[in-house]
Design a protein around this motif. Sequence first.
Motif, PDB file in Angstrom:
ATOM      1  N   ASP A  97       0.836  -1.210   0.000  1.00  0.00           N
ATOM      2  CA  ASP A  97       0.000   0.000   0.000  1.00  0.00           C
ATOM      3  C   ASP A  97       0.868   1.256   0.000  1.00  0.00           C
ATOM      4  O   ASP A  97       0.593   2.210  -0.743  1.00  0.00           O
ATOM      5  CB  ASP A  97      -0.902   0.022   1.232  1.00  0.00           C
ATOM      6  N   ARG A 101       1.105   4.127  -2.909  1.00  0.00           N
ATOM      7  CA  ARG A 101       0.817   5.552  -2.661  1.00  0.00           C
ATOM      8  C   ARG A 101       1.924   6.438  -3.210  1.00  0.00           C
ATOM      9  O   ARG A 101       1.654   7.487  -3.809  1.00  0.00           O
ATOM     10  CB  ARG A 101       0.630   5.793  -1.164  1.00  0.00           C
ATOM     11  N   ARG A 104       1.571   6.320  -7.106  1.00  0.00           N
ATOM     12  CA  ARG A 104       0.365   6.967  -7.626  1.00  0.00           C
ATOM     13  C   ARG A 104       0.267   8.438  -7.240  1.00  0.00           C
ATOM     14  O   ARG A 104       0.050   9.302  -8.090  1.00  0.00           O
ATOM     15  CB  ARG A 104      -0.873   6.226  -7.096  1.00  0.00           C
ATOM     16  N   GLU A 105       0.438   8.704  -5.935  1.00  0.00           N
ATOM     17  CA  GLU A 105       0.140  10.040  -5.432  1.00  0.00           C
ATOM     18  C   GLU A 105       1.346  10.975  -5.512  1.00  0.00           C
ATOM     19  O   GLU A 105       1.196  12.139  -5.917  1.00  0.00           O
ATOM     20  CB  GLU A 105      -0.362   9.949  -3.990  1.00  0.00           C
TER      21      GLU A 105
END
Length: 310
Positions: A97, A101, A104-105
């Motif tokens: 996760d 993140r 992606r972020e």
Amino acid sequence: MTADVLGTDYETRTLPLGGGDVSATLVRRRAQPATRGAVLYVHGFADYFFQTHVAEHFTARGFDFYAIDLRAYGRSLKPGQTANFVTDLAEHFEEIDAAARVIREEDGHRRLVAMGHSTGGLIAGLWAHERRADDVIDALVLNSPWLDLAEPWITRTVGTALVRGIGRVAPRLVLKKGLGPVYGESIHADHHGEWDFDTTWKPIDAFPVLAGWLRAVRRGHARLHRGLDVGVPVLVLRSGRSHLHAKRWTPEAMTADTVLDVEHMRRWAPKIGRDVTVVRVDNGMHDLFLSAASVRERALAEIDEFLDRI
């Protein structure tokens, strides 16, 4: 990001995790430019990321390449920790996760392909199923995933029942001192292979198999056997045959999976999702990416074709 042991083209970042002094490590190699998104690689048991030729392949094709050394593996293994040990494979979801993140972020990638090898293939499949509603990944690629125990029926059934009990009450009990030297000798340059890797992080005989960890794996297998729905296209690559339980290296080990049963991959791969393609890559070793040049090139070409059509 800081410089990595693999050289100036690679950066690493520590991913702090809950539960005390525990962290994972994210490795990155940038494409110039990244026009197709990102790949996130999850290694197997007694392993870490060192396959630079794989990163180079994908960055040359417009993907930023990321790999994660899971908690207590490779770059993430800290003094006093039990190597490669968890009691629930879902513990690893936290670091995947966190990596997703970042990709992606923070790095802004709109497309992400998850890629797992061996135990990492099992973990990645379970994670993708649990996160299917979040649209985190766009495709899943599995290189010789561990989908069942490579042992006779009696061990897979009665033996598993025993492991579940023992693993609950004595999770750090050593069941096997290692996996034997055959596979390690097949890939390391000091023996019969092509590859130079850190044998502190990836011992030739692997690490001890502990009861709590094997219990976690068998629970993961059972969950997969009941059926997953990862929600994205899946490519499963496997060798054409297995050569299991050998005590000593022979040339046969260079053209077969000496760790897992490839028939288990064929049988259970359709349980991962609704759109699963299984490809047989003849003469492959357990890690198809570490096999002979013609084999690994075939495996990578199959992935290229798969990603081009989704």
